[in-house]
Design a protein around this motif. Structure first.
Motif, PDB file in Angstrom:
ATOM      1  N   PRO A   1       0.817  -1.224   0.000  1.00 20.54           N
ATOM      2  CA  PRO A   1       0.000   0.000   0.000  1.00 20.54           C
ATOM      3  C   PRO A   1       0.845   1.267   0.000  1.00 20.54           C
ATOM      4  O   PRO A   1       0.536   2.228  -0.733  1.00 20.54           O
ATOM      5  CB  PRO A   1      -0.824  -0.130   1.288  1.00 20.54           C
ATOM      6  CG  PRO A   1      -0.950  -1.603   1.501  1.00 20.54           C
ATOM      7  CD  PRO A   1       0.375  -2.162   1.054  1.00 20.54           C
ATOM      8  N   SER A   2       1.907   1.295   0.783  1.00 22.64           N
ATOM      9  CA  SER A   2       2.777   2.469   0.827  1.00 22.64           C
ATOM     10  C   SER A   2       3.501   2.676  -0.506  1.00 22.64           C
ATOM     11  O   SER A   2       3.594   3.803  -1.021  1.00 22.64           O
ATOM     12  CB  SER A   2       3.798   2.326   1.955  1.00 22.64           C
ATOM     13  OG  SER A   2       4.718   3.391   1.943  1.00 22.64           O
ATOM     14  N   ILE A   3       4.011   1.578  -1.088  1.00 23.83           N
ATOM     15  CA  ILE A   3       4.704   1.660  -2.373  1.00 23.83           C
ATOM     16  C   ILE A   3       3.765   2.177  -3.455  1.00 23.83           C
ATOM     17  O   ILE A   3       4.118   3.066  -4.243  1.00 23.83           O
ATOM     18  CB  ILE A   3       5.271   0.279  -2.761  1.00 23.83           C
ATOM     19  CG1 ILE A   3       6.371  -0.137  -1.773  1.00 23.83           C
ATOM     20  CG2 ILE A   3       5.803   0.288  -4.191  1.00 23.83           C
ATOM     21  CD1 ILE A   3       6.795  -1.595  -1.905  1.00 23.83           C
ATOM     22  N   LEU A   4       2.560   1.639  -3.478  1.00 22.38           N
ATOM     23  CA  LEU A   4       1.593   2.031  -4.510  1.00 22.38           C
ATOM     24  C   LEU A   4       1.086   3.460  -4.300  1.00 22.38           C
ATOM     25  O   LEU A   4       0.890   4.209  -5.254  1.00 22.38           O
ATOM     26  CB  LEU A   4       0.422   1.047  -4.522  1.00 22.38           C
ATOM     27  CG  LEU A   4       0.794  -0.404  -4.875  1.00 22.38           C
ATOM     28  CD1 LEU A   4      -0.407  -1.316  -4.683  1.00 22.38           C
ATOM     29  CD2 LEU A   4       1.335  -0.494  -6.289  1.00 22.38           C
ATOM     30  N   LYS A   5       0.894   3.847  -3.062  1.00 18.99           N
ATOM     31  CA  LYS A   5       0.452   5.210  -2.760  1.00 18.99           C
ATOM     32  C   LYS A   5       1.499   6.237  -3.178  1.00 18.99           C
ATOM     33  O   LYS A   5       1.180   7.260  -3.784  1.00 18.99           O
ATOM     34  CB  LYS A   5       0.164   5.353  -1.266  1.00 18.99           C
ATOM     35  CG  LYS A   5      -0.284   6.752  -0.863  1.00 18.99           C
ATOM     36  CD  LYS A   5      -0.519   6.843   0.638  1.00 18.99           C
ATOM     37  CE  LYS A   5      -0.907   8.268   1.044  1.00 18.99           C
ATOM     38  NZ  LYS A   5      -1.113   8.376   2.520  1.00 18.99           N
TER      39      LYS A   5
ATOM     40  N   ALA B   1      14.580   3.450  -1.311  1.00 20.10           N
ATOM     41  CA  ALA B   1      15.710   2.870  -0.601  1.00 20.10           C
ATOM     42  C   ALA B   1      15.474   2.991   0.900  1.00 20.10           C
ATOM     43  O   ALA B   1      14.689   3.830   1.360  1.00 20.10           O
ATOM     44  CB  ALA B   1      17.004   3.577  -0.996  1.00 20.10           C
ATOM     45  N   TYR B   2      16.170   2.179   1.677  1.00 20.11           N
ATOM     46  CA  TYR B   2      16.005   2.163   3.123  1.00 20.11           C
ATOM     47  C   TYR B   2      16.220   3.548   3.730  1.00 20.11           C
ATOM     48  O   TYR B   2      15.450   3.986   4.592  1.00 20.11           O
ATOM     49  CB  TYR B   2      16.998   1.164   3.727  1.00 20.11           C
ATOM     50  CG  TYR B   2      16.697   0.745   5.138  1.00 20.11           C
ATOM     51  CD1 TYR B   2      15.865  -0.338   5.391  1.00 20.11           C
ATOM     52  CD2 TYR B   2      17.244   1.415   6.222  1.00 20.11           C
ATOM     53  CE1 TYR B   2      15.592  -0.746   6.689  1.00 20.11           C
ATOM     54  CE2 TYR B   2      16.978   1.019   7.526  1.00 20.11           C
ATOM     55  CZ  TYR B   2      16.147  -0.057   7.750  1.00 20.11           C
ATOM     56  OH  TYR B   2      15.873  -0.449   9.037  1.00 20.11           O
ATOM     57  N   SER B   3      17.242   4.266   3.272  1.00 19.32           N
ATOM     58  CA  SER B   3      17.538   5.594   3.819  1.00 19.32           C
ATOM     59  C   SER B   3      16.426   6.587   3.503  1.00 19.32           C
ATOM     60  O   SER B   3      16.102   7.455   4.321  1.00 19.32           O
ATOM     61  CB  SER B   3      18.867   6.116   3.263  1.00 19.32           C
ATOM     62  OG  SER B   3      18.802   6.267   1.853  1.00 19.32           O
ATOM     63  N   GLU B   4      15.825   6.469   2.320  1.00 18.77           N
ATOM     64  CA  GLU B   4      14.741   7.365   1.937  1.00 18.77           C
ATOM     65  C   GLU B   4      13.498   7.105   2.768  1.00 18.77           C
ATOM     66  O   GLU B   4      12.776   8.037   3.144  1.00 18.77           O
ATOM     67  CB  GLU B   4      14.419   7.193   0.440  1.00 18.77           C
ATOM     68  CG  GLU B   4      15.529   7.634  -0.487  1.00 18.77           C
ATOM     69  CD  GLU B   4      15.807   9.117  -0.364  1.00 18.77           C
ATOM     70  OE1 GLU B   4      14.918   9.929  -0.663  1.00 18.77           O
ATOM     71  OE2 GLU B   4      16.936   9.472   0.039  1.00 18.77           O
TER      72      GLU B   4
ATOM     73  N   ASN C   1       9.909   8.829   7.228  1.00 21.23           N
ATOM     74  CA  ASN C   1       9.191   8.122   8.293  1.00 21.23           C
ATOM     75  C   ASN C   1       8.149   7.152   7.734  1.00 21.23           C
ATOM     76  O   ASN C   1       7.035   7.040   8.254  1.00 21.23           O
ATOM     77  CB  ASN C   1       8.518   9.122   9.245  1.00 21.23           C
ATOM     78  CG  ASN C   1       9.525   9.932  10.025  1.00 21.23           C
ATOM     79  OD1 ASN C   1      10.506   9.397  10.543  1.00 21.23           O
ATOM     80  ND2 ASN C   1       9.296  11.235  10.103  1.00 21.23           N
ATOM     81  N   THR C   2       8.522   6.477   6.653  1.00 21.35           N
ATOM     82  CA  THR C   2       7.617   5.530   6.008  1.00 21.35           C
ATOM     83  C   THR C   2       7.493   4.260   6.842  1.00 21.35           C
ATOM     84  O   THR C   2       8.504   3.665   7.234  1.00 21.35           O
ATOM     85  CB  THR C   2       8.140   5.162   4.603  1.00 21.35           C
ATOM     86  OG1 THR C   2       8.277   6.357   3.837  1.00 21.35           O
ATOM     87  CG2 THR C   2       7.184   4.216   3.895  1.00 21.35           C
ATOM     88  N   LEU C   3       6.268   3.840   7.126  1.00 20.59           N
ATOM     89  CA  LEU C   3       6.053   2.590   7.841  1.00 20.59           C
ATOM     90  C   LEU C   3       6.467   1.440   6.940  1.00 20.59           C
ATOM     91  O   LEU C   3       6.099   1.382   5.764  1.00 20.59           O
ATOM     92  CB  LEU C   3       4.581   2.455   8.242  1.00 20.59           C
ATOM     93  CG  LEU C   3       4.077   3.457   9.288  1.00 20.59           C
ATOM     94  CD1 LEU C   3       2.585   3.270   9.517  1.00 20.59           C
ATOM     95  CD2 LEU C   3       4.848   3.316  10.596  1.00 20.59           C
ATOM     96  N   TYR C   4       7.218   0.486   7.500  1.00 26.40           N
ATOM     97  CA  TYR C   4       7.834  -0.543   6.672  1.00 26.40           C
ATOM     98  C   TYR C   4       7.945  -1.848   7.437  1.00 26.40           C
ATOM     99  O   TYR C   4       8.428  -1.868   8.571  1.00 26.40           O
ATOM    100  CB  TYR C   4       9.223  -0.057   6.237  1.00 26.40           C
ATOM    101  CG  TYR C   4      10.010  -1.027   5.396  1.00 26.40           C
ATOM    102  CD1 TYR C   4       9.596  -1.345   4.105  1.00 26.40           C
ATOM    103  CD2 TYR C   4      11.177  -1.611   5.885  1.00 26.40           C
ATOM    104  CE1 TYR C   4      10.326  -2.219   3.321  1.00 26.40           C
ATOM    105  CE2 TYR C   4      11.916  -2.495   5.099  1.00 26.40           C
ATOM    106  CZ  TYR C   4      11.483  -2.787   3.819  1.00 26.40           C
ATOM    107  OH  TYR C   4      12.209  -3.658   3.046  1.00 26.40           O
ATOM    108  N   GLN C   5       7.471  -2.918   6.833  1.00 25.73           N
ATOM    109  CA  GLN C   5       7.610  -4.261   7.401  1.00 25.73           C
ATOM    110  C   GLN C   5       8.957  -4.815   6.946  1.00 25.73           C
ATOM    111  O   GLN C   5       9.106  -5.287   5.819  1.00 25.73           O
ATOM    112  CB  GLN C   5       6.470  -5.164   6.925  1.00 25.73           C
ATOM    113  CG  GLN C   5       6.525  -6.589   7.445  1.00 25.73           C
ATOM    114  CD  GLN C   5       6.101  -6.694   8.896  1.00 25.73           C
ATOM    115  OE1 GLN C   5       5.259  -5.937   9.363  1.00 25.73           O
ATOM    116  NE2 GLN C   5       6.682  -7.635   9.610  1.00 25.73           N
ATOM    117  N   ASP C   6       9.962  -4.719   7.808  1.00 28.36           N
ATOM    118  CA  ASP C   6      11.317  -5.128   7.443  1.00 28.36           C
ATOM    119  C   ASP C   6      11.450  -6.646   7.549  1.00 28.36           C
ATOM    120  O   ASP C   6      11.146  -7.226   8.585  1.00 28.36           O
ATOM    121  CB  ASP C   6      12.336  -4.441   8.356  1.00 28.36           C
ATOM    122  CG  ASP C   6      13.744  -4.472   7.795  1.00 28.36           C
ATOM    123  OD1 ASP C   6      13.966  -5.193   6.800  1.00 28.36           O
ATOM    124  OD2 ASP C   6      14.617  -3.776   8.344  1.00 28.36           O
TER     125      ASP C   6
END
Length: 206
Positions: free
Chosen positions: A17-21, A27-30, A35-40
């Motif tokens: 959802p975040s990628i598509l939005k 990249a991880y640093s970006e 402050n992007t929510l991310y399931q690592d």
């Protein structure tokens, strides 16, 4: 040497959802900056090493400033994720290819093995893709052997795109089964992204 090769970025379905939005894969640093929510799904120790691994070629920086792709599915990373308890049904491949990235003009590099390993070399010209062990990329079995104790490193050769990859550069998505396909297609529909989703069972482990 054929310069158009498939590239695979693996992520958890919760990140779609975040990628598509945002219409881009960051990249991880970006992601940290925004402050992007991310399931690592990566090993924390590996992530730490990536944050301190410097890139010897322009545009330089650390590995965390690049979006990583593999040249083959069924990676050692997926094997590790699977054995850490993550359901493969939740793992989604974002697929593109080297020439699409090259034509876009976004900066990129690639390696002949796992990018955190000191002996891995970095390259910036697609004519040097012959440095990749292509027979190993096509082999479903990548583990080290007594005769060749370097297979796992070479199988994890990386294609690294600086900062971000716009969603339009992806040719499609790959998933393990119909249920996962339905979930991804619903997310694509909700974000008005028109990309194909293919079931590729052989991209996953048993």
């Amino acid at each position: 040497m054929e310069t158009n090769k498939l590239l695979f970025h693996m992520t958890h379905i919760k990140n779609l959802p975040s990628i598509l939005k945002n219409q881009e894969l960051l990249a991880y640093s970006e992601m940290a900056l925004r402050n992007t929510l991310y399931q690592d799904i990566a090993n924390p120790r590996i992530q730490e090493r990536r944050s301190t691994t410097s890139i010897p070629l322009a545009p330089h920086g650390s590995l965390h400033e690049y979006v990583p792709f593999y040249f083959a599915a069924r990676s050692p990373m997926l094997y590790s994720v699977l054995h850490n308890g993550t359901n493969q049904e939740e793992m989604v491949y974002l697929v593109t290819d080297t020439e699409t990235i090259d034509r876009s003009g976004v900066p990129y590099l690639f390696t002949d093995g796992h990018a955190i390993m000191v002996i891995s070399e970095f390259y910036s010209d697609l004519t040097e893709l012959n440095k990749i062990d292509w027979p190993l990329m096509e082999d479903p079995f990548w583990k080290d052997t007594e005769e060749d104790p370097d297979r796992k490193r070479r199988r994890q050769a990386e294609f690294l795109v600086h900062k971000k990859v716009p969603i339009q550069l992806f040719t499609g998505f790959a998933v393990i089964n119909q249920l996962a396909k339905d979930r991804v297609e619903e997310l694509l529909k909700n974000h008005q992204v028109n990309k194909p989703v293919g079931i590729r069972r052989h991209f996953y482990y048993k």
